[in-house]
Design a protein around this motif. Structure first.
Motif, PDB file in Angstrom:
ATOM      1  N   SER A 256      -4.475  -3.478 -26.387  1.00 34.93           N
ATOM      2  CA  SER A 256      -5.344  -3.266 -26.441  1.00 34.93           C
ATOM      3  C   SER A 256      -5.957  -1.830 -26.309  1.00 34.93           C
ATOM      4  O   SER A 256      -5.711  -1.447 -25.096  1.00 34.93           O
ATOM      5  N   LYS A 257      -7.303  -1.753 -26.756  1.00 34.64           N
ATOM      6  CA  LYS A 257      -8.341  -0.206 -25.313  1.00 34.64           C
ATOM      7  C   LYS A 257      -9.113  -1.742 -24.808  1.00 34.64           C
ATOM      8  O   LYS A 257      -9.921  -0.949 -24.418  1.00 34.64           O
ATOM      9  N   GLU A 258      -9.311  -2.486 -25.073  1.00 35.33           N
ATOM     10  CA  GLU A 258     -10.035  -3.826 -24.231  1.00 35.33           C
ATOM     11  C   GLU A 258      -9.822  -2.812 -23.180  1.00 35.33           C
ATOM     12  O   GLU A 258      -9.033  -2.402 -22.479  1.00 35.33           O
ATOM     13  N   GLN A 259     -11.436  -3.138 -22.821  1.00 35.27           N
ATOM     14  CA  GLN A 259     -11.279  -2.597 -20.727  1.00 35.27           C
ATOM     15  C   GLN A 259     -10.625  -3.678 -19.727  1.00 35.27           C
ATOM     16  O   GLN A 259     -10.362  -4.303 -19.976  1.00 35.27           O
ATOM     17  N   ILE A 260     -10.685  -2.951 -18.487  1.00 33.74           N
ATOM     18  CA  ILE A 260      -9.759  -3.660 -17.741  1.00 33.74           C
ATOM     19  C   ILE A 260     -10.025  -5.202 -17.386  1.00 33.74           C
ATOM     20  O   ILE A 260      -9.556  -5.657 -17.428  1.00 33.74           O
ATOM     21  N   ASN A 261     -11.542  -4.998 -16.726  1.00 32.80           N
ATOM     22  CA  ASN A 261     -12.065  -5.874 -15.756  1.00 32.80           C
ATOM     23  C   ASN A 261     -12.265  -7.012 -17.339  1.00 32.80           C
ATOM     24  O   ASN A 261     -12.373  -8.348 -16.584  1.00 32.80           O
ATOM     25  N   ILE A 262     -12.333  -6.945 -18.780  1.00 34.41           N
ATOM     26  CA  ILE A 262     -12.661  -7.747 -19.637  1.00 34.41           C
ATOM     27  C   ILE A 262     -11.245  -8.415 -19.753  1.00 34.41           C
ATOM     28  O   ILE A 262     -10.664  -9.491 -20.144  1.00 34.41           O
ATOM     29  N   ILE A 263      -9.971  -7.457 -19.468  1.00 31.45           N
ATOM     30  CA  ILE A 263      -8.643  -7.924 -19.656  1.00 31.45           C
ATOM     31  C   ILE A 263      -8.511  -9.492 -18.511  1.00 31.45           C
ATOM     32  O   ILE A 263      -8.152  -9.813 -18.337  1.00 31.45           O
ATOM     33  N   ALA A 264      -8.500  -8.792 -17.115  1.00 29.95           N
ATOM     34  CA  ALA A 264      -9.066  -9.120 -16.054  1.00 29.95           C
ATOM     35  C   ALA A 264      -9.296 -11.204 -16.331  1.00 29.95           C
ATOM     36  O   ALA A 264      -9.059 -11.796 -16.418  1.00 29.95           O
TER      37      ALA A 264
ATOM     38  N   GLY B  51      -7.704 -14.795 -16.399  1.00 27.69           N
ATOM     39  CA  GLY B  51      -7.932 -16.013 -15.691  1.00 27.69           C
ATOM     40  C   GLY B  51      -8.717 -15.534 -14.403  1.00 27.69           C
ATOM     41  O   GLY B  51      -9.000 -16.168 -13.619  1.00 27.69           O
ATOM     42  N   TYR B  52      -8.790 -14.129 -14.108  1.00 32.76           N
ATOM     43  CA  TYR B  52      -9.198 -13.608 -13.142  1.00 32.76           C
ATOM     44  C   TYR B  52     -11.254 -13.360 -13.360  1.00 32.76           C
ATOM     45  O   TYR B  52     -11.277 -12.812 -13.621  1.00 32.76           O
ATOM     46  N   GLU B  53     -11.532 -13.939 -12.231  1.00 34.50           N
ATOM     47  CA  GLU B  53     -13.520 -13.864 -12.084  1.00 34.50           C
ATOM     48  C   GLU B  53     -13.830 -12.656 -11.957  1.00 34.50           C
ATOM     49  O   GLU B  53     -14.166 -12.277 -11.795  1.00 34.50           O
ATOM     50  N   ASP B  54     -12.434 -11.790 -11.169  1.00 36.58           N
ATOM     51  CA  ASP B  54     -12.734 -10.330 -10.113  1.00 36.58           C
ATOM     52  C   ASP B  54     -11.771  -9.308 -10.342  1.00 36.58           C
ATOM     53  O   ASP B  54     -10.402  -9.244  -9.934  1.00 36.58           O
TER      54      ASP B  54
END
Length: 142
Positions: A87-95, A99-102
């Motif tokens: 995907s081209k999704e932003q890394i913070n969205i993938i995080a 299950g990662y909150e930050d």
């Protein structure tokens, strides 16, 4: 009533069923597979299955060679790597989806597992795909 309860449970104890550790591990893996994107704790998984955290940890180490916490982290990071590839999704969205909150703790865990940041991983994957397409096309001319 208390006297009756005491004598009844003493004379006729309810047998505790012990299941093979594989059953507990399968149940925990099923929970992780379904809920990895949520904020889940190993205590919550153990409670859901109906065993203690230490029993779950022992079963996991016996059957999988890792603790349930390590399994959960690896599962999340493998999902993240797959999303970074596809995907081209932003890394913070993938995080967040994994299950990662930050994104800082995500990036740190990702780098520890894969030896590079999520951004570098994605760039490397794109570069490999580009080279495969380029060389695959040239190889087909031969």
């Amino acid at each position: 009533f208390l006297l009756f309860h005491y004598f009844f449970t003493t004379l006729y104890p309810i047998p505790r069923i012990e299941y093979p550790s594989k059953i507990y591990v399968k149940a925990a893996v099923d929970v992780i597979t379904e809920k990895y994107m949520n904020k889940i704790k190993i205590d919550d998984i153990a409670d859901f299955i109906g065993i203690s955290r230490s029993h779950l940890t022992g079963s996991f180490k016996k059957e999988m060679g890792v603790s349930p916490q390590e399994y959960l982290i690896n599962f999340r990071l493998e999902k993240a790597a797959s999303l970074l590839r596809s995907s081209k999704e932003q890394i913070n969205i993938i995080a967040y989806q994994c299950g990662y909150e930050d994104s800082l703790s995500f990036s740190k865990a990702f780098k520890q597992k894969f030896g590079m940041s999520p951004k570098s991983f994605r760039n490397l994957e794109v570069e490999l795909e580009t080279n495969d397409a380029k060389f695959g096309h040239e190889a087909s001319k031969l």
